[in-house]
Design an enzyme around this catalytic site. Structure first.
Site: not given
Lengths: 85, 560
Positions: A14-16, A18
């Site tokens: 859950l980075h970038a 997303p």
């Protein structure tokens, strides 16, 4: 209080992108929405910095909660984003 | 000035005058306080953050693509509600708007830096948002770069913010060089997207005098100020020769003397098939089936599975498709495959085949769906089991597959025990596929997810090469094929060594196929064998690699 539990499938966790899509979607809801990693401390799902700080990786489970009218709808959307590969 | 070395993160050779970006926003003094009107000061801070967010968004829209995502995420940072609460609190306590912004960002920055890795690299994004907000509050000019130039320049900086680079193009920038940053930094991502060479983590780069001609090699990481004409020509020739060599190597994978080493693709579902075909994959060496099972409350039906398998099989008529049956486990929990107890070490828990044996109905449905798909296609379907440790497990799996009507069933070799007793397993299984990533994890007792242990994940570690050699020898003893489907197969140099060790096929991420195909095609089987022997004699990953390279002269023509 409604909640969804999903496994994060994206390779980047859950980075970038997303994370950004998740926060943008949460921000549109006129409700308080929280997200927690596993059984950890929930944070404001509308805060990109708080969501990033959870350091959610591929394969981690997150719990998303909201309360009030439309909670189920927004949670369904967020669960879909969090679990998208 | 002598040459500098960094990490090459975007391939190619760039040459041009150095443009050194030296921009620093002054840090607001710790004692900076506002005049007493907290409300007005809060407005200044809020307006500045909103202006920065809008500006970043606007730049993103103009740039499009990858840059738009990155700048959009930065705009979200500027509008972060948690940050706004922090800024307001600090201003109410008397701090000036600029100082409050500086301190409020500081808390998040520290957290990102402490986390390290990917998040650590995001600290640069956060710093950029902070510095822009402070510049707006203080009325300072925002950083900018020439977006037009008579001659493309080599952009040199301590680190680059996406807002700086997003609007640049390859007409303007010959190469990027930064002192900080890693392979996942935005500089690296954007440079690859732009097709511009880039070197990061290059200490001393900003001490290059502005205007000095600079030669940058995005593969080796070499940065040479004031090179001779000859050096520039040599580097450019090597780069174009590499491109030409990669483009020239086509067709099935084989050594220079015609020994076939089929080159296959690792895929995660039907959506990856196009990339595999585009890069000339001869089949699929690893079809991960987890995507069908994750995030569901019940297992997918046989019909649904059959359709997904058939879609991939149909893309390779007459070719080979190796499907790995479900590899779930404690770190990828499935609601319908409950763990049977607490697992403090998920990687050592009930995963892969171990879990399927506890839930035979899941495996049987999957095998039936695979048999159904195979019957409707001309592709040659093979199945293999993850996480096999013993010959008994191999025998059980193969028997179960045969009962389901699947003629070819193999096992993955990813546990040292399986490699050590490979001959016993080869008696039971129809083929092996070496999963070098997990094999390294279990051989070196080094968690794959722990960034600090990446040196132990190096596939050139001699102990890992020993286990590969053992597995191949076991397979050969029983006349069974032994492929590799881990990261190691996608390293063109290591691919030659693996072929020399007797590995019979190589499966990798589709993008890695052209370089591996070219490297193999430039060496005979005997050269690969000599390289393998030399690598096995090494005592360190660096030593093994250097020794292998000395037997692989064709790599020079590929600038590898």
């Amino acid at each position: 209080m409604a909640e969804r539990q999903v496994t994060v499938e994206a390779e980047v966790g859950l980075h970038a992108r997303p994370a950004a899509t998740f926060v943008q979607t949460a921000t549109k809801a006129p409700l308080d929405v929280t997200v927690a990693k596993g059984g950890g401390q929930p944070v404001n799902a509308k805060s990109i910095l708080a969501v990033l700080s959870l350091d959610v990786r591929q394969g981690d489970t997150v719990v998303i909660k909201a309360e009030g009218e439309g909670a189920d709808e927004i949670l369904d959307q967020l669960a879909l984003i969090a679990s998208a590969p | 000035m002598t040459a500098l070395t960094g990490v090459g993160v975007s391939p190619g050779v760039g040459f041009g005058p150095g443009y050194v970006l030296a921009y620093e926003t002054p840090v607001p003094a710790p004692g900076a306080r506002h005049g007493g009107d907290a409300g007005a000061e809060r407005d200044r801070a809020t307006r500045a953050l909103e202006q920065v967010a809008a500006d970043l968004e606007e730049r993103g829209v103009r740039a499009g693509g990858e840059a738009q995502d990155i700048l959009g995420a930065q705009a979200l940072m500027a509008r972060d509600p948690g940050l706004a609460v922090g800024v307001t609190g600090l201003i109410d306590a008397g701090k000036s708007a600029a100082r409050a912004v500086y301190e409020a960002f500081g808390g998040y920055r520290e957290m990102l830096v402490d986390a390290g890795g990917y998040l650590g690299e995001r600290a640069a994004d956060l710093d950029d948002v902070r510095d822009r907000a402070i510049a707006v509050i203080e009325g300072l000019p925002l950083p900018g770069l020439p977006s037009r130039a008579a001659q493309p320049y080599v952009l040199i900086a301590r680190d680059l913010a996406p807002a700086d680079t997003a609007l640049l193009s390859r007409d303007v920038v010959a190469a990027f060089v930064t002192e900080q940053g890693g392979p996942t930094s935005h500089t690296a991502i954007l440079a690859r997207a732009m097709g511009v060479p880039a070197v990061v983590a290059c200490p001393g780069a900003t001490s290059i005098a502005p205007g000095t001609p600079v030669l940058v090699d995005g593969v080796s990481g070499l940065v040479r100020p004031a090179p001779s004409e000859e050096e520039v020509a040599t580097a450019r020739n090597a780069a174009s020769a590499r491109d030409a060599a990669l483009a020239a190597a086509t067709g099935p994978g084989m050594t220079a003397d015609g020994h076939a080493v089929p080159l296959l693709a690792n895929i995660g579902g039907p959506r990856d098939v196009d990339g595999a075909l585009e890069h000339g994959a001869e089949g699929v060496g690893l079809y991960r089936t987890e995507f069908l099972f994750l995030d569901r409350t019940t297992a997918p039906s046989g019909e649904e599975q059959e359709a997904a398998y058939l879609e991939v099989l149909d893309a390779f008529p007459g070719g080979r498709v190796v499907v790995r049956t479900l590899d779930a486990g404690a770190d990828k929990p499935l609601a319908f495959l409950p763990p049977q107890g607490e697992e403090p070490n998920p990687a050592l828990g009930q995963r892969g085949l171990r879990l399927l044996r506890a839930h035979p109905e899941i495996l049987n449905t999957q095998l039936a769906a695979l048999a159904g798909a195979a019957a409707r296609s001309s592709a040659k379907l093979q199945v293999m089991a993850p996480m096999v440790a013993t010959a008994e497990e191999a025998a059980w799996y193969v028997a179960t597959c045969k009962e389901a009507g699947l003629p070819s069933a193999g096992v993955m070799i990813e546990i040292p025990a399986a490699a050590l007793r490979a001959a016993d397993l080869a008696e039971e299984a129809d083929f092996f596929s070496l999963g070098t990533n997990d094999l390294a994890q279990y051989t070196f007792a080094a968690d794959r997810q722990v960034g600090a242990l990446t040196a132990l994940q190096d596939a050139w570690q001699p102990a890992l090469l020993d286990l590969v050699a053992l597995a191949v020898a076991g397979a050969v003893e029983h006349g069974k094929p032994c492929g590799v489907c881990g990261e190691a197969a996608g390293d063109p140099v290591l691919a030659c060594v693996l072929a020399g060790l007797g590995v019979t096929s190589l499966s990798m991420a589709p993008a890695a196929l052209p370089a591996v195909r070219a490297a193999l095609s430039r060496h005979t089987r005997e050269q690969c064998r000599l390289a393998a022997r030399a690598a096995l004699a090494g005592t360190s990953p660096q030593g093994a690699r250097a020794a292998a390279r000395s037997h692989l002269p064709g790599l020079a023509g590929l600038a590898l």
